[in-house]
Enzyme design. Structure first.
Site, short mmCIF file in Angstrom:
data_model
loop_
_atom_site.label_atom_id
_atom_site.label_comp_id
_atom_site.label_asym_id
_atom_site.label_seq_id
_atom_site.Cartn_x
_atom_site.Cartn_y
_atom_site.Cartn_z
N ASN A 70 0.83 -1.21 0.00
CA ASN A 70 0.00 0.00 0.00
C ASN A 70 0.87 1.26 0.00
O ASN A 70 2.04 1.22 -0.36
CB ASN A 70 -1.01 -0.01 1.15
CG ASN A 70 -2.36 0.57 0.73
OD1 ASN A 70 -2.43 1.66 0.22
ND2 ASN A 70 -3.42 -0.18 0.97
N ARG A 71 0.29 2.40 0.41
CA ARG A 71 0.91 3.70 0.17
C ARG A 71 1.59 4.27 1.41
O ARG A 71 1.14 4.06 2.53
CB ARG A 71 -0.15 4.70 -0.33
CG ARG A 71 -0.70 4.34 -1.71
CD ARG A 71 -1.89 5.20 -2.10
NE ARG A 71 -2.30 4.90 -3.46
CZ ARG A 71 -3.15 3.92 -3.78
NH1 ARG A 71 -3.69 3.18 -2.83
NH2 ARG A 71 -3.47 3.69 -5.05
N HIS A 111 3.44 0.02 -2.78
CA HIS A 111 3.77 -1.40 -2.93
C HIS A 111 5.26 -1.68 -3.08
O HIS A 111 5.68 -2.53 -3.87
CB HIS A 111 3.01 -2.01 -4.11
CG HIS A 111 1.53 -2.12 -3.90
ND1 HIS A 111 0.95 -2.26 -2.66
CD2 HIS A 111 0.51 -2.10 -4.80
CE1 HIS A 111 -0.37 -2.35 -2.79
NE2 HIS A 111 -0.67 -2.24 -4.08
N HIS A 120 -1.09 -10.10 -3.67
CA HIS A 120 -1.92 -9.17 -4.45
C HIS A 120 -2.63 -9.86 -5.61
O HIS A 120 -2.70 -9.31 -6.71
CB HIS A 120 -1.07 -8.03 -4.97
CG HIS A 120 -1.81 -6.75 -5.24
ND1 HIS A 120 -2.88 -6.67 -6.10
CD2 HIS A 120 -1.63 -5.49 -4.77
CE1 HIS A 120 -3.31 -5.43 -6.16
NE2 HIS A 120 -2.57 -4.69 -5.36
N SER A 121 -3.18 -11.06 -5.38
CA SER A 121 -3.94 -11.69 -6.45
C SER A 121 -5.23 -10.93 -6.72
O SER A 121 -5.88 -10.42 -5.80
CB SER A 121 -4.27 -13.14 -6.09
OG SER A 121 -3.12 -13.95 -6.21
N ASP A 154 -11.32 1.11 -2.66
CA ASP A 154 -9.87 0.95 -2.60
C ASP A 154 -9.44 1.39 -1.20
O ASP A 154 -8.72 2.37 -1.03
CB ASP A 154 -9.17 1.78 -3.69
CG ASP A 154 -7.70 1.41 -3.87
OD1 ASP A 154 -7.23 0.47 -3.19
OD2 ASP A 154 -7.02 2.07 -4.69
N GLU A 201 -6.37 -7.70 0.22
CA GLU A 201 -4.95 -7.72 0.59
C GLU A 201 -4.80 -7.53 2.10
O GLU A 201 -4.85 -6.40 2.59
CB GLU A 201 -4.22 -6.60 -0.14
CG GLU A 201 -4.39 -6.59 -1.64
CD GLU A 201 -4.24 -5.19 -2.21
OE1 GLU A 201 -3.16 -4.58 -2.03
OE2 GLU A 201 -5.20 -4.68 -2.82
#
Length: 357
Positions: free
Chosen positions: A84-85, A110, A184-185, A254, A319
């Site tokens: 993530n960020r 990521h 991260h599928s 998201d 995730e």
């Protein structure tokens, strides 16, 4: 159908560096099959049965190593060092400010430009009486993408006869650093079409709202009476187009859901998804305090793979993770890892059908 779990290996291609990429296929005794490649630890294919016993591929993927290198939006990949960020790619540790690569506008996403999803892992397949698996390993050197510390990483994918993919993550460091790994599928339990009819349940009563750059504001917000409430099974698309500022900022879902505010590390159900036509069910369990639900908002028809074009919202991600931007948010569970400690986390995908659950 094999009566025993098994694995096989084959060449998948060669990177521009000359490194060989390997594919390992895992099979359990019930016919579930999974392909994983050493590049990015990417799960490229995952066959599971529907309610009638028909096998189908439930993950999005591309058709060649070249496509994964050039244009993969994290399909199937291992994510690190930090999932993530991170706001502006900066964080402070022990009074020192570290600047990471920025690869999502002004933010770090990521793991950076060359995150773990773009590394060629060492793979060692194995089998037991009740499972087949593969161990993946790599070393992220001090300064990699701006992170401090030499990080030694190991991930195990183990596919059991209980129809579970058990993923175990470990890392050690020689300097204080931050770690937040995940998988991260992108899933589509119907195998094609959009995911808006998939029924999602997330046992969380709060989420972390984001600003315009999708960085958490620091608030932990109640989901009651909002389109973010998935405590009861609800189609993913039922409220996705509602007039809500957070949906507009994410162009859909998201967002990080809060499963555990303290980060106690206990294995718990993070999400359950049922696809009503196929009858397939996916359960996600994890030791992480949060889970990011992403509704495939940025898929736009520009990618093709497996004989299909990936249109808007043709896959979803769940995730498990520590919260985004945790190093800059004192109230979020810590992602710090010190020398002498071992980072460990676990994620389980359970493959069921409606008749099983």
């Amino acid at each position: 159908m094999s009566s025993q779990p098994s694995f096989s290996s084959q060449d998948y291609g060669t990177l521009s560096s000359g490194e060989k990429v390997t594919q390992v296929t895992l099979r359990n005794s019930n016919g579930i099959e999974m392909d994983v490649i050493s590049y990015g630890g990417i799960i490229t294919r995952l066959l599971t049965p529907d309610a009638q016993g028909q096998m189908g591929d439930i993950v999005l993927g591309l058709d060649s190593l070249e496509e994964y290198v050039q244009s993969n939006p994290y399909f199937g990949a291992l994510i690190g060092r930090y999932g993530n960020r991170i706001n502006k790619g900066r964080f402070e540790l022990d009074g020192r400010v570290y600047q990471l690569d920025t690869n999502d506008g002004e933010n770090h996403l990521h793991g950076g430009v060359q995150g773990f999803d773009k590394r060629n892992w060492q793979m060692t397949p194995f089998k037991t009486d009740s499972s087949a698996g593969v161990e993946l390993a790599l070393v992220s050197e001090d300064g990699d993408q701006g992170y401090p510390g030499r990080l030694e990483v190991k991930v195990v994918y183990e596919l059991s006869n209980n129809d579970e993919l058990d993923m175990r993550f470990e890392a050690t460091t020689d300097k204080p650093t931050i770690v937040n790994m995940t998988q991260h599928s992108y899933f589509n339990l119907a195998g094609s079409g959009d995911i808006l009819g998939h029924e999602l349940m997330i046992p969380a009563d709060a989420y972390t709202p984001v600003d315009e750059g999708l960085i958490p504001t620091g608030e932990i917000a109640d989901i009651s009476n909002t389109p973010f409430d998935f405590r009861e099974p609800t189609p993913m698309g039922e409220r996705i187009n509602e007039d809500h500022e957070q949906l507009q900022r994410g162009q859909g879902y998201d967002h990080n859901y809060v499963l555990d505010r303290e980060g106690d590390g206990k294995l718990r159900l993070a999400a359950r998804v049922e696809e009503p036509v196929s009858g397939r069910v996916l359960e996600v369990a994890s030791e992480e305090p949060g889970v990011q639900f992403y509704s495939g908002n940025f898929l736009d028809g520009s990618l093709t793979g497996k004989g299909t074009t990936y249109q808007h919202r043709s896959g979803f991600c769940l995730e498990p993770q520590h919260f985004p931007d945790s190093p800059n948010q004192a109230m979020f569970p810590s992602t710090r890892l010190n020398p002498g400690e071992t980072y460990r986390t676990r994620i389980i995908y359970r493959f069921l059908t409606r008749s099983d659950s």
